[in-house]
Write a protein that holds these residues in place. Structure first.
Motif, mmCIF file in Angstrom:
data_model
loop_
_atom_site.group_PDB
_atom_site.id
_atom_site.type_symbol
_atom_site.label_atom_id
_atom_site.label_comp_id
_atom_site.label_asym_id
_atom_site.label_seq_id
_atom_site.Cartn_x
_atom_site.Cartn_y
_atom_site.Cartn_z
ATOM 1 N N ILE A 1 43.212 -34.262 -71.748
ATOM 2 C CA ILE A 1 42.672 -34.100 -70.403
ATOM 3 C C ILE A 1 41.278 -33.502 -70.508
ATOM 4 O O ILE A 1 41.106 -32.352 -70.925
ATOM 5 N N GLY A 2 40.292 -34.311 -70.162
ATOM 6 C CA GLY A 2 38.915 -33.861 -70.265
ATOM 7 C C GLY A 2 38.490 -33.650 -71.702
ATOM 8 O O GLY A 2 39.152 -34.115 -72.646
ATOM 9 N N GLY B 1 55.091 -26.301 -63.963
ATOM 10 C CA GLY B 1 56.146 -26.096 -62.993
ATOM 11 C C GLY B 1 56.899 -27.395 -62.762
ATOM 12 O O GLY B 1 56.864 -28.309 -63.592
ATOM 13 N N TYR B 2 57.577 -27.475 -61.622
ATOM 14 C CA TYR B 2 58.339 -28.680 -61.321
ATOM 15 C C TYR B 2 57.440 -29.908 -61.322
ATOM 16 O O TYR B 2 57.749 -30.916 -61.953
ATOM 17 N N ALA B 3 56.306 -29.843 -60.632
ATOM 18 C CA ALA B 3 55.386 -30.985 -60.599
ATOM 19 C C ALA B 3 53.939 -30.540 -60.458
ATOM 20 O O ALA B 3 53.096 -31.307 -60.020
ATOM 21 N N HIS B 4 53.669 -29.287 -60.800
ATOM 22 C CA HIS B 4 52.284 -28.815 -60.841
ATOM 23 C C HIS B 4 52.104 -27.964 -62.088
ATOM 24 O O HIS B 4 53.077 -27.505 -62.686
ATOM 25 N N CYS B 5 50.862 -27.805 -62.500
ATOM 26 C CA CYS B 5 50.583 -27.080 -63.735
ATOM 27 C C CYS B 5 49.438 -26.097 -63.521
ATOM 28 O O CYS B 5 48.579 -26.289 -62.660
ATOM 29 N N HIS B 6 49.443 -25.056 -64.350
ATOM 30 C CA HIS B 6 48.344 -24.102 -64.392
ATOM 31 C C HIS B 6 47.912 -23.892 -65.827
ATOM 32 O O HIS B 6 48.696 -24.077 -66.767
ATOM 33 N N ALA B 7 46.678 -23.489 -65.988
ATOM 34 C CA ALA B 7 46.152 -23.153 -67.304
ATOM 35 C C ALA B 7 45.100 -22.072 -67.166
ATOM 36 O O ALA B 7 44.420 -21.978 -66.141
ATOM 37 N N ILE B 8 44.987 -21.246 -68.187
ATOM 38 C CA ILE B 8 43.976 -20.198 -68.240
ATOM 39 C C ILE B 8 43.046 -20.493 -69.407
ATOM 40 O O ILE B 8 43.504 -20.846 -70.498
ATOM 41 N N LYS B 9 41.752 -20.358 -69.172
ATOM 42 C CA LYS B 9 40.773 -20.573 -70.235
ATOM 43 C C LYS B 9 40.477 -19.266 -70.966
ATOM 44 O O LYS B 9 40.880 -18.174 -70.533
ATOM 45 N N TRP C 1 43.017 -22.277 -63.741
ATOM 46 C CA TRP C 1 42.851 -23.666 -63.328
ATOM 47 C C TRP C 1 44.218 -24.239 -62.965
ATOM 48 O O TRP C 1 45.247 -23.817 -63.493
ATOM 49 N N GLY C 2 44.236 -25.227 -62.040
ATOM 50 C CA GLY C 2 45.501 -25.819 -61.635
ATOM 51 C C GLY C 2 45.346 -27.251 -61.170
ATOM 52 O O GLY C 2 44.247 -27.706 -60.857
ATOM 53 N N ASN D 1 47.581 -32.621 -52.880
ATOM 54 C CA ASN D 1 47.733 -32.760 -54.325
ATOM 55 C C ASN D 1 46.370 -32.714 -55.007
ATOM 56 O O ASN D 1 45.367 -33.176 -54.460
ATOM 57 N N ILE D 2 46.340 -32.180 -56.219
ATOM 58 C CA ILE D 2 45.095 -32.019 -56.970
ATOM 59 C C ILE D 2 45.179 -32.879 -58.230
ATOM 60 O O ILE D 2 45.993 -32.598 -59.116
ATOM 61 N N PRO D 3 44.372 -33.952 -58.337
ATOM 62 C CA PRO D 3 44.546 -34.944 -59.398
ATOM 63 C C PRO D 3 44.055 -34.536 -60.774
ATOM 64 O O PRO D 3 44.444 -35.149 -61.770
ATOM 65 N N SER D 4 43.211 -33.532 -60.865
ATOM 66 C CA SER D 4 42.706 -33.097 -62.170
ATOM 67 C C SER D 4 42.428 -31.601 -62.105
ATOM 68 O O SER D 4 42.295 -31.037 -61.005
ATOM 69 N N PRO D 5 42.353 -30.917 -63.238
ATOM 70 C CA PRO D 5 42.194 -29.456 -63.225
ATOM 71 C C PRO D 5 40.986 -28.986 -62.425
ATOM 72 O O PRO D 5 39.872 -29.479 -62.611
ATOM 73 N N VAL D 6 41.226 -28.027 -61.517
ATOM 74 C CA VAL D 6 40.154 -27.389 -60.751
ATOM 75 C C VAL D 6 40.297 -25.879 -60.912
ATOM 76 O O VAL D 6 41.404 -25.355 -61.028
ATOM 77 N N GLN D 7 39.168 -25.190 -60.901
ATOM 78 C CA GLN D 7 39.228 -23.743 -61.011
ATOM 79 C C GLN D 7 39.789 -23.150 -59.733
ATOM 80 O O GLN D 7 39.430 -23.551 -58.624
#
Length: 206
Positions: A45-46, A57-65, A71-72, A88-94
């Motif tokens: 991804i990117g 999660g069930y159908a959403h994700c988070h990440a920390i840089k 980001w989610g 819905n958010i199609p790609s990682p956004v801060q």
């Protein structure tokens, strides 16, 4: 590979080089690749290589840089991604502008995170007291809860939450119809309730 997290029908993983990879079902953008096309093999991804922490999660994700930003992406009907919308958010956004995120956990329709000062924050659905605040008001942005307590780990499940305090005690709150809070009952807990009396817990995952 460095670490991996499983959603309901999708996977997110990090490699040792700090790159982000996902695969599986993508019907509600949970892969974060900008599409709704399923992927049967890991796809990067990117091109960023500074990802540090992930959670599906069930159908959403988070990440920390590595710089502490959050980001989610993915399914966001209840605002569980925390970006201020219910779309819905199609790609990682801060998510916001803070750069002091330490841990993140994505549940079914809510998410909780811990910052470097050991405060805990929540976003998304709160219909069953899963924020522990103890309102039932959902929030599409992360709001601080339990401001008098300090936390080291958190895990979000299906409408419930478990977390560990700095003193090693284990706490849980939210929906409890199947005894998932570990409180020897099936009564919903709208505020954090200590699980047992042990104080040597170090990690929690759901």
């Amino acid at each position: 590979w460095k670490t991996i997290s499983c959603g309901a029908f999708n996977m997110v993983a990090l490699k040792n080089d700090g790159t982000l990879w996902t695969w599986g079902s993508n019907t509600v953008n949970q892969l974060g690749d900008g599409t709704t096309i399923d992927q049967s093999v890991p796809s990067q991804i990117g091109t960023d290589n500074d990802w540090e922490e992930i959670n599906a999660g069930y159908a959403h994700c988070h990440a920390i840089k590595t710089d502490g930003t959050l980001w989610g992406w993915g399914f966001n009907q209840n605002g569980q991604v925390g970006g201020g919308t219910n779309s819905n958010i199609p790609s990682p956004v801060q998510i916001g502008t803070d750069s002091d995120w330490l841990k993140i956990s994505a549940g079914f329709a809510h998410s909780l995170g811990i910052k470097t000062d050991s405060t805990i924050w929540a976003a998304g659905s709160n219909a069953n007291g899963q924020f522990g605040d103890p309102s039932i008001t959902e929030s599409p942005t992360f709001v601080q809860i339990l401001d008098s307590l300090k936390w080291i780990d958190v895990s979000c499940g299906l409408e419930f939450t478990s977390a560990i305090q700095q003193d090693g005690s284990l706490w849980s709150w939210g929906f409890n119809g199947n005894g998932q809070l570990g409180l020897v009952n099936t009564t919903q807990a709208d505020i954090p309730t200590q699980v047992g009396s042990d104080n040597d817990w170090i990690s929690i995952h759901g």
